[in-house]
Design an enzyme around this catalytic site. Structure first.
Site, PDB file in Angstrom:
ATOM      1  N   LYS A  54      -6.179  -2.750   0.703  1.00 30.81           N
ATOM      2  CA  LYS A  54      -6.248  -1.390  -0.049  1.00 30.81           C
ATOM      3  C   LYS A  54      -7.774  -1.663  -0.834  1.00 30.81           C
ATOM      4  O   LYS A  54      -8.345  -0.782  -1.046  1.00 30.81           O
ATOM      5  CB  LYS A  54      -5.250  -0.960  -1.242  1.00 30.81           C
ATOM      6  CG  LYS A  54      -3.768  -0.714  -0.571  1.00 30.81           C
ATOM      7  CD  LYS A  54      -2.623  -0.839  -1.502  1.00 30.81           C
ATOM      8  CE  LYS A  54      -1.534  -0.634  -0.745  1.00 30.81           C
ATOM      9  NZ  LYS A  54      -0.037  -0.844  -1.253  1.00 30.81           N
ATOM     10  N   GLN A  98       1.826  -3.142  -7.306  1.00 27.54           N
ATOM     11  CA  GLN A  98       2.282  -3.571  -6.005  1.00 27.54           C
ATOM     12  C   GLN A  98       3.687  -4.027  -6.074  1.00 27.54           C
ATOM     13  O   GLN A  98       3.959  -4.970  -6.905  1.00 27.54           O
ATOM     14  CB  GLN A  98       1.381  -4.550  -5.361  1.00 27.54           C
ATOM     15  CG  GLN A  98       1.546  -4.979  -3.935  1.00 27.54           C
ATOM     16  CD  GLN A  98       1.543  -3.934  -2.776  1.00 27.54           C
ATOM     17  OE1 GLN A  98       0.537  -3.194  -2.847  1.00 27.54           O
ATOM     18  NE2 GLN A  98       2.510  -3.716  -2.243  1.00 27.54           N
ATOM     19  N   ASP A 121       0.460   6.689  -6.273  1.00 34.92           N
ATOM     20  CA  ASP A 121       1.661   6.157  -5.437  1.00 34.92           C
ATOM     21  C   ASP A 121       2.746   6.990  -5.178  1.00 34.92           C
ATOM     22  O   ASP A 121       3.363   7.128  -4.203  1.00 34.92           O
ATOM     23  CB  ASP A 121       2.153   4.676  -5.816  1.00 34.92           C
ATOM     24  CG  ASP A 121       2.135   3.564  -4.951  1.00 34.92           C
ATOM     25  OD1 ASP A 121       1.388   3.828  -3.684  1.00 34.92           O
ATOM     26  OD2 ASP A 121       2.327   2.368  -5.160  1.00 34.92           O
TER      27      ASP A 121
END
Ligand code: NDP
Length: 296
Positions: A54, A98, A121
């Site tokens: 990412k 994460q 997200d």
């Protein structure tokens, strides 16, 4: 018949190239650089690899990114405090924690602490609720990537029967809600099946479009689909393969070789849905930066 491959590698690259161009324009015209903050707690090797990819995508797109690496023992309070700081930082437009987090940390509480405006997200309950009722919001990246793959590959969903195998909060449920909307690139008739079904083939055989996200190798085999079906395989599974340098290879949840003989289109694994997740994260972050610049 051998099906056409839906090339997620190519499509994700196109999306990243578009975002990169738009980012250069945003920077030139408004002096805004999209900023994405990553939090990585603990030493999970898979999470480290995901965050590294990412970060590379951010660099490619011309974003500013920052990664906070915290030890496994970090308290929930500390994590929440860091998120609060990012929530009010005008240079950070997107926040990504994460997952998974260590067991002593309540993941729901952490996700809820992220400002919905920075929830790139798409996991915050406000984003999820908006998705369900059809309001504009950040769509979770993997399901958004599945929709984008279909749009860009010319797969018509309106009026089609989409069958989804799997009901997780990150794939099955959101893709069902996305494709159910009365909107372009959606408007499908959606069935969701899962492990409580006695025989999922009753449902999979009816699918015009079949989306499989179970995390189980060979969940769907050729006898379980009808001719001409479009197959989207979300699974990422490691299977032992001594002929490979690493001793394993990655396969999806669908028996690719068998099913491709009947399907009209199919996503390969790797190179199908996988690369789309990061591309959509870049798209969401760019949009977050545009929205925040409009509010200045
Ligand atoms: P989860 O384990 O959270 O959910 C799996 C779902 O599949 C559950 O709803 C489960 O049912 C259902 N299921 C499991 N086995 C069967 C079966 N034999 N028949 C019918 N249903 C079954 O997985 P995720 O949704 O998180 O991930 C699914 C796959 O997608 C994984 O391989 C994962 O690695 C991959 N993935 C890929 C991503 C990407 O490409 N970027 C991103 C996210 C995931 P029940 O609810 O009843 O337990």
């Amino acid at each position: 018949m051998q099906s056409d491959l839906i090339d997620g590698k190519l499509i994700s690259q196109l999306i990243k190239d578009e975002v990169r161009e738009q980012t250069a324009a945003l920077r030139a015209q408004q002096n805004v650089i999209p900023g994405l903050a990553f939090m990585l707690v603990g030493e999970d090797p898979a999470s480290q690899t995901y965050v590294a990819s990412k970060e590379r995508a951010c660099e490619y797109c011309g974003f500013h990114s920052t990664t906070l690496r915290l030890p496994e023992s970090t308290s929930e309070e500390e994590i929440l405090g860091r998120i609060d700081t990012w929530n009010i930082d005008p240079d950070i437009h997107g926040i990504l924690v994460q997952l998974p987090l260590p067991k002593h940390v309540n993941e729901d509480r952490v996700i809820e602490a992220i400002s919905p405006r920075k929830d790139v997200d798409g996991f915050h309950p406000i984003s999820v609720g908006k998705l369900v009722i059809g309001q504009e919001c950040y769509l979770p990246c993997t399901p958004a990537g599945i929709q984008e793959l279909m749009i860009r590959s010319g797969v018509e969903t309106a009026g089609k029967h989409v069958v989804i195998v799997g009901r997780s909060n990150i794939v099955g449920k959101p893709i069902a809600n996305i494709l159910l909307q009365k909107a372009a690139g959606a408007n499908a008739i959606v069935t969701v099946t899962h492990s409580a079904a006695k025989d999922i083939s009753i449902y999979t055989r009816q699918a015009d479009i079949l989306i499989v996200a179970t995390g189980r190798v060979n969940t769907v085999t050729a006898d379980m689909v009808k001719d001409g079906v479009v197959v989207i395989d979300v699974g990422i599974n490691r299977v032992n393969d001594e002929s490979r340098p690493k001793g394993y290879r990655i396969v999806g949840d669908v028996d690719f070789e068998g099913v491709r003989e009947k399907a009209s289109m199919i996503t390969p694994v790797p190179g199908g849905v996988g690369p789309m997740t990061i591309a959509m994260l870049m798209k969401n972050t760019y949009q977050a930066a545009v929205r925040s610049s409009a509010q200045r």
